[in-house]
Design a protein around this motif. Structure first.
Motif, short mmCIF file in Angstrom:
data_model
loop_
_atom_site.label_atom_id
_atom_site.label_comp_id
_atom_site.label_asym_id
_atom_site.label_seq_id
_atom_site.Cartn_x
_atom_site.Cartn_y
_atom_site.Cartn_z
N THR A 171 -43.55 -13.53 -26.03
CA THR A 171 -43.37 -14.23 -24.75
C THR A 171 -41.90 -14.20 -24.35
OG1 THR A 171 -45.07 -15.70 -25.60
CG2 THR A 171 -43.99 -16.37 -23.56
N ASP A 172 -41.01 -14.41 -25.33
CA ASP A 172 -39.58 -14.35 -25.02
C ASP A 172 -39.23 -12.98 -24.44
OD1 ASP A 172 -39.17 -16.89 -26.06
OD2 ASP A 172 -38.76 -16.13 -28.09
N VAL A 173 -39.78 -11.94 -25.05
CA VAL A 173 -39.47 -10.58 -24.61
C VAL A 173 -39.90 -10.39 -23.16
CG1 VAL A 173 -39.96 -8.12 -24.96
CG2 VAL A 173 -39.64 -9.62 -26.93
N ARG A 174 -41.10 -10.86 -22.85
CA ARG A 174 -41.59 -10.68 -21.47
C ARG A 174 -40.70 -11.44 -20.48
NH1 ARG A 174 -45.76 -7.72 -22.44
NH2 ARG A 174 -47.15 -8.24 -24.17
N ALA A 175 -40.27 -12.62 -20.87
CA ALA A 175 -39.39 -13.40 -19.99
C ALA A 175 -38.05 -12.69 -19.81
CB ALA A 175 -39.18 -14.79 -20.57
N LEU A 176 -37.51 -12.17 -20.91
CA LEU A 176 -36.23 -11.46 -20.86
C LEU A 176 -36.31 -10.26 -19.93
CD1 LEU A 176 -35.01 -11.11 -24.55
CD2 LEU A 176 -33.61 -11.78 -22.62
N VAL A 177 -37.35 -9.46 -20.12
CA VAL A 177 -37.47 -8.24 -19.32
C VAL A 177 -37.71 -8.60 -17.86
CG1 VAL A 177 -38.73 -6.08 -19.00
CG2 VAL A 177 -38.21 -6.89 -21.30
N ALA A 178 -38.46 -9.69 -17.62
CA ALA A 178 -38.69 -10.10 -16.23
C ALA A 178 -37.37 -10.46 -15.57
CB ALA A 178 -39.65 -11.29 -16.21
N GLU A 179 -36.52 -11.16 -16.31
CA GLU A 179 -35.21 -11.52 -15.74
C GLU A 179 -34.38 -10.26 -15.51
OE1 GLU A 179 -33.03 -14.58 -17.79
OE2 GLU A 179 -31.31 -14.38 -16.43
N ALA A 180 -34.44 -9.34 -16.47
CA ALA A 180 -33.70 -8.08 -16.33
C ALA A 180 -34.16 -7.33 -15.08
CB ALA A 180 -33.91 -7.23 -17.57
N ARG A 181 -35.45 -7.34 -14.86
CA ARG A 181 -35.98 -6.64 -13.68
C ARG A 181 -35.49 -7.30 -12.39
NH1 ARG A 181 -38.37 -2.68 -15.02
NH2 ARG A 181 -39.69 -2.54 -16.84
N HIS A 182 -35.42 -8.60 -12.42
CA HIS A 182 -34.94 -9.34 -11.26
C HIS A 182 -33.48 -8.93 -10.96
CE1 HIS A 182 -34.26 -12.63 -8.51
NE2 HIS A 182 -33.18 -12.93 -9.20
N VAL A 183 -32.66 -8.88 -12.01
CA VAL A 183 -31.26 -8.48 -11.84
C VAL A 183 -31.21 -7.06 -11.29
CG1 VAL A 183 -29.12 -7.96 -13.08
CG2 VAL A 183 -30.44 -10.00 -13.69
N HIS A 184 -32.05 -6.20 -11.86
CA HIS A 184 -32.03 -4.79 -11.47
C HIS A 184 -32.38 -4.63 -9.99
CE1 HIS A 184 -32.18 -0.53 -11.87
NE2 HIS A 184 -33.45 -0.47 -11.50
N ALA A 185 -33.28 -5.46 -9.52
CA ALA A 185 -33.74 -5.32 -8.13
C ALA A 185 -32.76 -5.90 -7.13
CB ALA A 185 -35.10 -6.00 -7.99
N ASP A 186 -31.88 -6.78 -7.59
CA ASP A 186 -30.98 -7.47 -6.67
C ASP A 186 -29.75 -6.61 -6.36
OD1 ASP A 186 -29.28 -9.14 -5.30
OD2 ASP A 186 -29.73 -10.89 -6.53
N VAL A 187 -29.74 -6.07 -5.14
CA VAL A 187 -28.67 -5.15 -4.75
C VAL A 187 -27.30 -5.83 -4.81
CG1 VAL A 187 -27.85 -3.66 -2.88
CG2 VAL A 187 -30.30 -3.93 -3.27
N GLY A 208 -25.79 2.10 -14.56
CA GLY A 208 -26.37 1.10 -13.68
C GLY A 208 -27.63 0.45 -14.21
N ASN A 209 -27.87 0.57 -15.51
CA ASN A 209 -29.06 -0.04 -16.07
C ASN A 209 -28.82 -1.51 -16.43
OD1 ASN A 209 -31.12 2.17 -16.35
ND2 ASN A 209 -29.38 3.14 -17.37
N VAL A 210 -29.89 -2.24 -16.63
CA VAL A 210 -29.77 -3.57 -17.20
C VAL A 210 -30.09 -3.40 -18.69
CG1 VAL A 210 -30.60 -5.94 -17.14
CG2 VAL A 210 -30.48 -4.61 -15.04
N ASN A 211 -29.19 -3.91 -19.53
CA ASN A 211 -29.21 -3.52 -20.92
C ASN A 211 -29.52 -4.67 -21.87
OD1 ASN A 211 -27.95 -0.69 -20.52
ND2 ASN A 211 -26.60 -2.09 -19.39
#
Lengths: 381, 902
Positions: free
Chosen positions: B21-37, B160-163
């Protein structure tokens, strides 16, 4: 008067023939030193490699006057024996040749001359006798090893035969079998189960000998509803490494209690042995399942970095010392096994020190992206 | 047991082990950062952060560095000396923006990446390429060399990746320290938001599976076991990038040993073993030496060399398993030595180093910690045979060979699988952009995106069609980069310190750069405008890396030089291709380049370099062009395009046409001077020119404008993405669009000698945005030299106004003009010297022609008649001659527009 008599007896012979090697160890310190001196002198004189190692280290056998001096004997790396046959007597004097092949094609050869072989047998007898495993009753043997009838390795046959001399064989059954040398080995679980049932019904003592990993697999294959009760006087004596069982993530204690429960045998009658072909001196767990250092051995633990002995309780490389083999300079062997001397006294009552074996030491893996031994072996296999 | 993690800029304490669950939350946040121009760092922000980090970590008093020096020896086992060296390497090399810029430039092959914008466009096939990040990337780090984690992180950020960084259980100290320092210097927090660093065991199968399913990419540093563990069960959608397991080795031939000597060879080997205590994958695990006696000698020599390293870079602590392994090796070698078959060199104390002779050719893994097998060989083929099975895992091969044999050996080793073939002694070093594992790193963390457009856009660079917002973003980012460059120059450093941040909005308040400023601060007269050389920043001389030095006449009479270093020059050429496409030139054109060359003149050379990039076939006439020459090239090679100064090319074209009326020229590109309407008309009508296009450039800044097929006269496309133009009054205050003003140039792709608001001495005005050609940028009218005003007879006559009056009739055939102010007994005289295609060809009497032109001028500029009537102007005269009759400047070929003979 006694001392003078002792001086006339070969101290190595006397040491190896001590009837209670574990309990009598404390009284044999002086004898051990004399034996070690004699062995060191013998190898120094008869083995050019040892003479050079001693010379390089500035070691003289005469300096062995007290227990602590034993650490000064230059060690022979057990790894070297995989590549080089180092003899201190002419090869033709070998009465027994033990050969084991290593994972990378090296061969370890251990030769014993007649006299040394006799000492080895004395040591084994003393130990088994002291631990209560010499029995005159006819005994049924269930052997968890490769059937020597079809194995090239003569070592197994020798070991089994040697161990079966402590109780006369009524019947025996090898559990790892094949029809011929060209067929694959099979663990004959059905045959083993049938034999076990038969032995339990017969009532004669049963001895189960062999490798713990096979025994573990057999336990798993036992019908869950069926109860077994090994006859009184039975014993389970294992040896030959724990690696396979370690992979199954089970502790020795748990394994013992499983054996005890499933086969109906007291845990005190389940013992593991430790032996190393190059060292040859036998070790057997006491009733409290600890390995004691018998009178004919000294076990030191060395820090691999400094090569100096570590304090009791600390982990290091096991340095096994025994003077019995005249044929090979295995007086002081530095093994590749990690271990430690236990700081506590053993609950079995014997005061001799005990030691633990903590597995093979050495690197197979690196921390990073550099290719390691494990990667290399994998690639080649 | 609770544990701390760095999670996208926050310190988070986890109460328990990481869960699925932690992993899914982490990646979701990472995706949010990635999408925010708005959270995407720009290129300048990236280099600025690295600058700051590099500077901070170089400072011995920097707290994290001090802490690292204190803690790392115990944690990593490296000696304090090695840790210090590692931190120096971090500060000096790993974090160096210059090195990383080179890495980006080499590895991304000039294709814009996530730090920039736009495309690399190839008009020959209409392909536009750009890189895009993978998205969320998990980095599985190794613990062998503590800088490894930083290298992986930097690559993740540069792409430019989220790491998400999975720390090695062996190294959980340095990375958190580093991230803390990064967060502190990351003012807006945009970098920290792209980084998470945490610990979890690879045996946590559910967590591992979640990362495999959720990540866009997984980078694994480690051995076979780690690599397999992460690769198995990976979905096809996840990019898998592997670093390791790798095997490195050294080869010393007899000739190489003879050339270097045993002692030097041993010194080099010892240095390879000392760095990182041999733990890096680039360190040799075996050294093959040609000849048994050579090998034996080398083992002996290594004793001294390895002992010397104990002083320079002492061995670190050793772990139990490694020590056990080395003890095992020593045990065997001691016996071999006693048997007379071996040779062993080992530290007397502990296990600091161990080198030994071993006849087994097969590669074996060393326990490392300065442990090396020296393996003799008699035939090179035997070594090849032995290492062939591990070919796919070979990495760095350190070679010491004789001059004659070296290349052959390298070929063989490369065929076997060697990926880095370096001189022995330099295996651990290298450039940031060296490929280590057979491929460049950065592209593996990126997606290469291909665009193709409708055919009608084929010859318009896609970036020329950006909307205003995108263009402003692009310009803003380039201004940031300019500011970075300008900070490196003494003059601008001072100005910027007072000024603050340079933006599109604030730019108008920045003091313009005068011609005098430029001359005084440009070599050889000064260095105030020069940024330090990237490759030799300490060099007090103004070392240039490549490029060109050109000159023009200075205001003081001394020549004035213009400097372009290689990068600036290449940027100008690259952009020039886009300009030339706009002028109608195409790959495959056969073009006469008639610009001037030699005597430090820059036009031929710069146009030529663009031509080469564009792919035209050049006929290098230079200013020595003649009508005959052009005609021959046209007949012999189907010459279809010409470029040069009008005063040079038009007479030549007229001559060619006179010699052969069937002579045609499809494309004409001119610069340096305006072209008369009459010439342009003649080119189109009689020479059949489909394109007659002007390019405007400034000697010190490069191109500023050009004409597409829809523009003519003095109307041009601006190239604000290259040279940002401002139109201002004399004080530097912008004038409204449509109003004439002096042109100020701000160079957006010139970093070595950046110019901010440089008054190039020309005038112009903005006409608007957009053009039927599809380009969306600004359109401006070029109004000539700002100083082309002649004061005569109490009049301030702009040359452009006189020219417009002269050109008001098409029937005069005027091609060139020169204004002369003279003194006479009666007062000041205004003389116009005119070249006309109609002069002397019988169409019209010269006298009649002059009268017609005079009438046009008097009508267009009534002030002249007024001054004549007042007596302030004594006379107004016209002299008309055929093309070529006005004297040209011997060097530039240009006609002086104004001559004051008073």
């Amino acid at each position: 008067m006694t001392e003078r008599i002792l001086e006339t007896i070969n101290p190595i012979d006397a040491l190896c023939a001590l009837p209670e090697p574990t309990l009598g160890r404390n009284n044999a310190t002086e004898l051990f030193l004399r034996a070690a001196r004699q062995a060191a002198k013998h190898h120094q004189t008869h083995n050019a490699v040892i003479a050079q190692l001693y010379a390089k280290a500035g070691f003289s056998p005469d300096q062995l006057t007290k227990q602590e001096d034993l650490a000064a004997i230059p060690t022979l790396g057990v790894h070297a024996m995989k590549y080089h046959l180092l003899l201190s007597l002419p090869e033709q004097q070998a009465a027994l040749r033990l050969t084991s092949s290593g994972t990378r094609g090296q061969k370890t050869q251990v030769f014993l001359d007649q006299k040394s072989l006799a000492r080895a047998q004395d040591m084994l007898l003393g130990l088994w006798s002291e631990q209560g495993f010499v029995d005159t009753r006819p005994t049924n043997y269930l052997l968890f090893v490769y059937d020597p009838a079809h194995a090239k390795d003569l070592g197994i046959a020798f070991t089994m035969e040697n161990q079966m001399r402590f109780a006369p064989a009524r019947d025996s059954y090898f559990t790892i079998r094949r029809s011929s040398e060209s067929d694959p080995w099979e663990f004959d679980i059905a045959g083993t189960l049938a034999t076990l049932r038969r032995y339990c019904a017969e009532g004669s003592p049963v001895r189960i000998l062999g490798m713990p990993s096979f025994l573990f697999d057999f336990l798993a294959a036992l019908p869950t509803h069926e109860e077994f009760k090994l006859p009184e006087g039975s014993a389970i004596l294992t040896g030959g490494g724990w690696k396979a069982a370690e992979d199954k993530s089970i502790t020795r204690a748990r394994f013992r209690s499983m054996l005890s429960e499933r086969l109906g045998i007291p845990v005190t009658r389940i013992r593991d042995g430790y032996g190393m072909a190059e060292h040859c001196a036998p070790y057997m767990e006491c009733s409290a399942h600890a390995f004691h250092v018998p009178a004919f051995c000294e076990v030191l633990v060395r820090d691999p970095e400094s090569n100096q002995p570590v304090a009791t309780g600390e982990v290091g490389l096991l340095n096994l010392i025994t003077p019995f083999n005249d044929m090979m300079p295995t007086l002081s062997l530095l093994t590749t096994d990690a271990g430690r001397i236990s700081p506590e006294r053993c609950s079995c009552g014997a005061t001799s020190p005990t030691f633990e074996i903590l597995g093979r030491a050495g690197t197979t893996k690196h921390k990073g992206c550099a290719l390691s031994a494990a990667d290399l072996v994998r690639r080649k296999s | 047991m609770s544990w701390d993690a760095f999670v996208f800029g926050r310190k988070v304490t986890f109460a328990n082990a990481l869960t699925e669950t932690d992993v899914r939350a982490l990646v979701a946040e990472a995706r949010h950062v990635h999408a925010d121009v708005s959270l995407r760092p720009t290129e300048a922000q990236t280099w600025n952060l690295l600058d700051a980090l590099s500077k901070a970590w170089s400072d011995p008093l920097f707290e994290p560095r001090r802490k690292a020096l204190e803690i790392l020896p115990a944690v990593t086992g490296f000696s304090p000396e090695m840790v210090r060296l590692g931190l120096d390497v971090l500060a000096r090399d790993l974090l160096s923006p210059a090195a990383l810029q080179k890495k980006v430039s080499t590895e991304l092959q000039g294709i814009p990446g996530p730090l920039g914008s736009g495309f690399r466009y190839d008009h020959s096939n209409g392909t536009a390429l750009q890189w895009r990040p993978l998205g969320v990337v998990l980095h599985v780090l190794a613990g062998n060399v503590f800088l490894g984690s930083i290298g992986s992180l930097l690559e993740g950020l540069l792409t430019g990746n989220v790491n998400i960084l999975k720390m090695s259980s062996d190294e959980t100290v340095f990375l958190p320290l580093f991230l803390e320092s990064l967060a502190a210097l990351d003012e807006r927090g945009i970098f920290s938001r792209r980084i998470a660093a945490l610990s979890f065991p690879s045996s946590a199968t559910e967590v591992v599976a979640a990362f495999k399913n959720e990540s866009d990419g997984i980078v694994v540093w480690g051995g076979e076991h780690a690599v397999r563990g992460w690769r198995d069960g990976l979905p096809a959608s996840c990019r898998f990038v592997v670093f390791g397991p790798k095997y490195s080795l050294a080869v010393v031939t007899a000739a190489g040993l003879t050339e270097q000597g045993a002692s030097e060879t041993a010194r080099r080997i010892a240095s390879e073993l000392a760095i990182w205590d041999q733990n890096a994958c680039t360190a040799p695990q075996v050294c093959y030496v040609e000849g048994r006696s050579n090998a034996k000698e080398l083992v002996k020599e290594l004793g001294m060399a390895l002992a010397a390293q104990q002083t320079a870079l002492p061995a670190g602590a050793i772990d139990f398993q490694t020590a056990s392994e080395i003890r095992k090796i020593r045990g065997l070698q001691e016996v071999r030595q006693a048997l007379g078959s071996g040779e062993l060199t080992a530290s007397a104390i502990g296990l600091q180093y161990t080198a030994y002779l071993d006849d087994a050719l097969d590669p074996e893994a060393s326990p490392l910690h300065r442990t090396l097998r020296i393996v003799p060989f008699e035939r090179k083929e035997d070594v090849c045979q032995a290492i062939r099975p591990i070919g796919p895992q070979l990495q760095t091969l350190g070679l010491l060979a004789g001059a004659q044999e070296e290349l052959g050996i390298r070929e063989t080793l490369a065929d076997l699988g060697g990926l880095r073939l370096l001189p022995l002694g330099k295996m651990a070093g290298g450039e940031a952009d060296d490929p280590h594992d057979g491929a460049y790193d950065l592209p593996q963390l990126l997606k290469l995106v291909c665009h193709r457009f409708e055919d009608k856009w084929r010859f318009v660079h896609p970036e020329d069609r950006m909307d205003t917002a995108a263009r402003n973003t692009d310009i803003t980012q380039r201004l940031e980069m300019l500011e970075r460059a300008a900070h490196q120059t003494p003059l601008y450093a001072t100005r910027l310190e007072k000024f603050g941040k340079l933006t599109l909005q604030s730019l108008a308040a920045f003091p313009p750069l005068t011609r005098q400023d430029l001359e005084e601060n440009t070599p050889p007269f000064g260095t105030g405008l020069l940024a330090p050389d990237r490759e030799a920043p300490q060099d007090a001389r103004f070392a240039l890396q490549g490029g060109y030095v050109t000159r023009s006449g200075g205001s003081t009479g001394e020549p004035k030089y213009s400097l372009y270093d290689g990068d600036d020059w290449n940027a100008m050429m690259e952009h020039g291709v886009r300009v030339f496409l706009g002028t109608g030139l195409r790959k495959g054109d056969r073009l006469a380049n008639c610009f001037l060359a030699g005597d430090l003149y820059g036009s031929f050379v710069s146009f030529d370099h663009i031509n080469v990039r564009l792919g035209v076939t050049t006929f290098a006439f230079g200013a020595a062009v003649t009508g005959e020459g052009i005609l021959k090239a046209w007949r012999g090679f189907h010459l279809n395009a010409i470029m040069g100064v009008p005063a040079i090319i038009v007479p030549a074209l007229r001559q060619a046409h006179a010699l052969d009326p069937s002579f045609r020229m499809e494309k004409v590109v001119f610069a340096g001077q305006p072209m008369s309407k009459a010439d342009a008309t003649w080119l189109r009508e009689l020479l059949g020119a489909k394109r007659v296009s002007s390019v405007i450039g400034a000697n010190d800044g490069g191109q500023i404008g050009y004409q597409c097929e829809h523009l003519s006269g003095s109307v041009h496309h601006a190239v604000d993405e290259y040279n940002l133009l401002e139109f201002t009054d004399d004080a530097g205050k912008p004038v409204p669009d449509g109003e004439p003003g002096q042109i100020l140039v701000t160079t957006l792709r010139k970093t070595r000698l950046p110019l901010i608001r440089y008054a190039i001495g020309d005038k112009g005005r903005v006409l608007g945005h957009g053009c039927p050609c599809g380009r969306t940028g600004r359109i401006f009218e070029y109004l000539g030299r700002a100083d082309d005003v002649i004061n005569v007879g109490l009049m301030n006559l702009p040359v452009s106004a006189v020219r417009a009056a002269v050109d008001s009739s098409n029937e005069t055939g005027v091609t060139e003009m020169q204004i002369v102010a003279r003194a006479s007994d009666k007062g000041e005289v205004l003389l116009l010297r005119i070249e006309s295609s109609m002069a002397g060809n019988g169409q019209k009497g010269t006298h009649e022609l002059a009268a017609g032109i005079k009438q046009n001028v008097l009508l267009g500029l009534p002030i002249i008649a007024k001054r004549l009537a007042e007596g302030a102007l004594a006379a107004f005269e016209i002299e008309v001659g055929p093309p070529g009759s006005i004297p040209r400047n011997g060097r530039t070929g240009k006609i002086r527009g104004v001559i004051d003979e008073r």
